[in-house]
Write an enzyme that holds these catalytic residues in place. Structure first.
Site, mmCIF file in Angstrom:
data_model
loop_
_atom_site.group_PDB
_atom_site.id
_atom_site.type_symbol
_atom_site.label_atom_id
_atom_site.label_comp_id
_atom_site.label_asym_id
_atom_site.label_seq_id
_atom_site.Cartn_x
_atom_site.Cartn_y
_atom_site.Cartn_z
ATOM 1 N N LYS A 19 5.924 -8.204 -14.526
ATOM 2 C CA LYS A 19 4.579 -7.613 -14.470
ATOM 3 C C LYS A 19 4.662 -6.093 -14.416
ATOM 4 O O LYS A 19 4.003 -5.393 -15.167
ATOM 5 C CB LYS A 19 3.836 -8.124 -13.226
ATOM 6 N N ASN A 20 5.487 -5.591 -13.503
ATOM 7 C CA ASN A 20 5.502 -4.145 -13.279
ATOM 8 C C ASN A 20 6.245 -3.376 -14.372
ATOM 9 O O ASN A 20 6.205 -2.146 -14.396
ATOM 10 C CB ASN A 20 6.058 -3.829 -11.887
ATOM 11 N N CYS A 113 -6.028 0.327 -0.758
ATOM 12 C CA CYS A 113 -6.084 -1.126 -0.910
ATOM 13 C C CYS A 113 -5.445 -1.780 0.310
ATOM 14 O O CYS A 113 -5.074 -1.092 1.256
ATOM 15 C CB CYS A 113 -5.412 -1.577 -2.191
ATOM 16 N N ARG A 118 -2.347 4.548 -0.913
ATOM 17 C CA ARG A 118 -2.038 4.680 -2.332
ATOM 18 C C ARG A 118 -2.557 5.982 -2.964
ATOM 19 O O ARG A 118 -3.383 5.967 -3.885
ATOM 20 C CB ARG A 118 -2.523 3.456 -3.095
HETATM 21 C C1 EPZ Z 1 4.549 0.331 -7.756
HETATM 22 O O1 EPZ Z 1 3.350 0.856 -7.200
HETATM 23 C C2 EPZ Z 1 4.335 -1.155 -7.909
HETATM 24 N N1 EPZ Z 1 3.212 -1.392 -8.803
HETATM 25 C C3 EPZ Z 1 4.110 -1.790 -6.537
HETATM 26 O O2 EPZ Z 1 4.077 -3.201 -6.718
HETATM 27 C C4 EPZ Z 1 5.287 -1.458 -5.611
HETATM 28 O O3 EPZ Z 1 5.022 -1.927 -4.326
HETATM 29 C C5 EPZ Z 1 5.532 0.054 -5.583
HETATM 30 O O4 EPZ Z 1 5.677 0.573 -6.938
HETATM 31 C C6 EPZ Z 1 6.783 0.444 -4.807
HETATM 32 O O5 EPZ Z 1 7.906 -0.178 -5.380
HETATM 33 C C7 EPZ Z 1 3.391 -1.361 -10.122
HETATM 34 O O6 EPZ Z 1 4.484 -1.153 -10.632
HETATM 35 C C8 EPZ Z 1 2.206 -1.648 -10.969
HETATM 36 P P1 EPZ Z 1 4.742 4.255 -5.800
HETATM 37 P P2 EPZ Z 1 3.085 2.417 -7.198
HETATM 38 O O7 EPZ Z 1 3.984 5.330 -6.484
HETATM 39 O O8 EPZ Z 1 3.607 2.991 -8.454
HETATM 40 C C9 EPZ Z 1 3.663 7.245 -2.197
HETATM 41 C C10 EPZ Z 1 3.324 -5.403 -6.363
HETATM 42 O O9 EPZ Z 1 3.240 -6.169 -5.359
HETATM 43 N N2 EPZ Z 1 2.959 8.029 -3.221
HETATM 44 O O10 EPZ Z 1 6.173 4.077 -6.121
HETATM 45 O O11 EPZ Z 1 1.652 2.619 -6.862
HETATM 46 C C11 EPZ Z 1 2.953 5.930 -1.900
HETATM 47 O O12 EPZ Z 1 1.962 6.108 -0.931
HETATM 48 C C12 EPZ Z 1 2.926 -3.950 -6.285
HETATM 49 O O13 EPZ Z 1 3.684 -5.801 -7.488
HETATM 50 C C13 EPZ Z 1 2.455 9.266 -2.892
HETATM 51 O O14 EPZ Z 1 2.577 9.730 -1.743
HETATM 52 O O15 EPZ Z 1 3.975 2.861 -5.965
HETATM 53 C C14 EPZ Z 1 4.100 5.075 -1.426
HETATM 54 O O16 EPZ Z 1 4.338 5.347 -0.062
HETATM 55 C C15 EPZ Z 1 2.200 -3.562 -5.080
HETATM 56 N N3 EPZ Z 1 1.808 9.986 -3.843
HETATM 57 C C16 EPZ Z 1 5.304 5.586 -2.231
HETATM 58 O O17 EPZ Z 1 4.929 6.864 -2.702
HETATM 59 C C17 EPZ Z 1 1.670 9.524 -5.128
HETATM 60 O O18 EPZ Z 1 1.087 10.244 -5.957
HETATM 61 C C18 EPZ Z 1 5.720 4.726 -3.411
HETATM 62 O O19 EPZ Z 1 4.601 4.483 -4.218
HETATM 63 C C19 EPZ Z 1 2.195 8.273 -5.460
HETATM 64 C C20 EPZ Z 1 2.841 7.545 -4.482
#
Ligand code: EPZ
Length: 414
Positions: A19-20, A113, A118
């Site tokens: 999916k991701n 969420c 997020r």
């Molecule tokens: C991806 O989300 C995945 N989603 C998530 O999977 C997964 O949990 C996550 O990566 C971490 O591995 C998809 O791929 C569609 P991040 P994403 O940006 O990209 C912080 C599932 O169950 N952050 O890597 O949104 C954030 O708060 C889902 O399949 C910022 O601070 O995650 C978090 O603490 C849920 N500023 C960390 O970084 C930003 O601009 C990692 O988030 C972006 C993120």
């Protein structure tokens, strides 16, 4: 989902596409001038939602079986509306390609969420570094750029979404971009693979620096996405929690990384052969601590499932969540089934119990749903997992796969 617990899983099932990996790849298809064919695509709610997002932008996206065709030739609109973005935060991925192709993007701010706040500040900083102007108006982010220009970008922390989004914008920018401290997840490597197939010049994906040399245009291609490592990890955890033995066609130990290591430490025997991965639970069931981290650390998307497994493992284990601030919603539901978990800050101290007992429980997000199904498979009696629509966002026919492995599980009318 109604689960009758107590059956050891046994048999072979196939792991579908990730999916991701699919979500950013289907959006990246907008970067090309011509259509792309994406293979190995799972049938999921989130993929349908992303197809609708692409269609609101004027592109065409249609899935037949595991093939998805994206035709970007009609791409003309630059707005992703609130109604779609609020149902799926990954819609934010359209920003990079829209900026690169149309020079503007208007995307609803996703909001928080169930698993946490997020934020998307890292996406926006990346676009600004490439020369975009960002404004927030009426809950929408408006980004404009006459021409994107390559830049050196250092991310505060590794973010999967920001890395993918900025990478997609940079492939059509003028000159060289380097992304430092990017996400190194296999899904990012897969996206880079797709971009290269379109004709982009990308290197260093999967390391701590990704280099991109902008090109003037890209052409459509044919691509197969990687198998879903989280779906694979979830099924391996199902084998472990039921004391069973399963084979996963297309499972890849390399992508499972530390999850495979932790499962082995717990007592699951794992071997990879030409067909996929074979797993069988031995006698030993060891408690194993995990701390979620960006890749190659333990994935947050396996944390809830791990906790279900530890809930039935004699001894004490500590599960620490460092990625999402609110990803312990499954704890109180597992407790309803008899699990003994104490939350201390961002850690959960799990004391294994001899038995869980089936109960009605409520899923709060995708991976929490999977954890409750796992607990149900091993519990005594019947477990009803409510709000199972979360599961359909990210697991393709999970109940069919589990049934094929001998589980008693069915979807009931709610
Ligand atoms: C991806 O989300 C995945 N989603 C998530 O999977 C997964 O949990 C996550 O990566 C971490 O591995 C998809 O791929 C569609 P991040 P994403 O940006 O990209 C912080 C599932 O169950 N952050 O890597 O949104 C954030 O708060 C889902 O399949 C910022 O601070 O995650 C978090 O603490 C849920 N500023 C960390 O970084 C930003 O601009 C990692 O988030 C972006 C993120």
């Amino acid at each position: 989902m109604v689960v009758e617990g107590g059956r050891r899983l046994k048999g072979e099932v196939e792991i579908g596409g990730s999916k991701n990996a699919t979500l950013p790849v289907m959006v990246a298809a907008l970067l090309a001038k011509g259509p792309s064919r994406i293979r190995g695509v799972p049938r999921l709610k989130d993929v349908d939602t992303m197809a609708r997002v692409l269609e609101t932008l004027g592109a065409q996206a249609g899935q037949e079986g595991s093939e998805l065709h994206v035709d970007p030739r009609g791409l003309s609109k630059h707005e992703a509306p609130y109604d779609l973005v609020r149902t799926m935060r990954a819609s934010i991925y359209v920003m990079g390609p829209l900026l690169a192709r149309l020079g503007r993007a208007r995307v609803s701010l996703p909001g928080g969420c169930a698993i946490g706040q997020r934020p998307i500040d890292l996406h926006l900083k990346g676009f600004e570094a490439l020369g975009a102007r960002i404004e927030l108006k009426h809950g929408y982010i408006e980004a404009t750029a006459k021409a994107l220009k390559g830049a050196r970008i250092i991310f505060d922390k590794p973010s999967v979404g920001a890395t993918a989004n900025v990478m997609m914008a940079a492939v059509l920018a003028k000159g060289r971009t380097s992304l430092h401290n990017p996400a190194q997840e296999p899904e990012i490597v897969d996206l880079a693979g797709f971009l290269k197939r379109l004709g982009a010049r990308v290197s260093g994906e999967g390391t701590d620096c990704i280099e991109i040399e902008g090109v003037a245009s890209l052409s459509g291609c044919d691509y197969e996405v990687i198998p879903d490592r989280i779906a694979a990890g979830t099924l391996l955890a199902a084998a472990a929690i039921t004391g069973g033995s399963v084979s996963l066609r297309h499972g890849r130990l390399g992508d499972l990384g530390i999850v495979a290591e932790k499962l082995r430490e717990h007592g699951l025997e794992l071997v990879e052969n030409g067909r996929g991965v074979r797993a069988s639970m031995g006698r030993r069931k060891a408690p194993v601590h995990v701390t979620t981290m960006p890749h190659p650390g333990f994935p947050t998307d396996m944390q809830a499932q791990w906790m279900a497994l530890m809930a039935l493992t004699p001894g004490t284990s500590v599960v620490t969540e460092t990625i999402w601030e609110n990803r312990f919603m499954h704890v109180s539901e597992l407790e309803r089934m008899g699990a003994a978990v104490r939350i201390q800050g961002n850690s959960a101290v799990v004391t294994g119990v001899g038995r869980l007992s089936g109960a009605p429980v409520m899923a709060s997000d995708l991976r929490a749903s999977a954890a409750l199904v796992l607990a149900g498979l091993a519990a005594k009696g019947t477990t009803e997992v409510h709000r199972i629509y979360h599961l359909d966002r990210g697991y393709e026919r999970l109940e069919d796969k589990l049934t094929a492995l001998g589980a008693r599980i069915r979807r009931a009318q709610e």
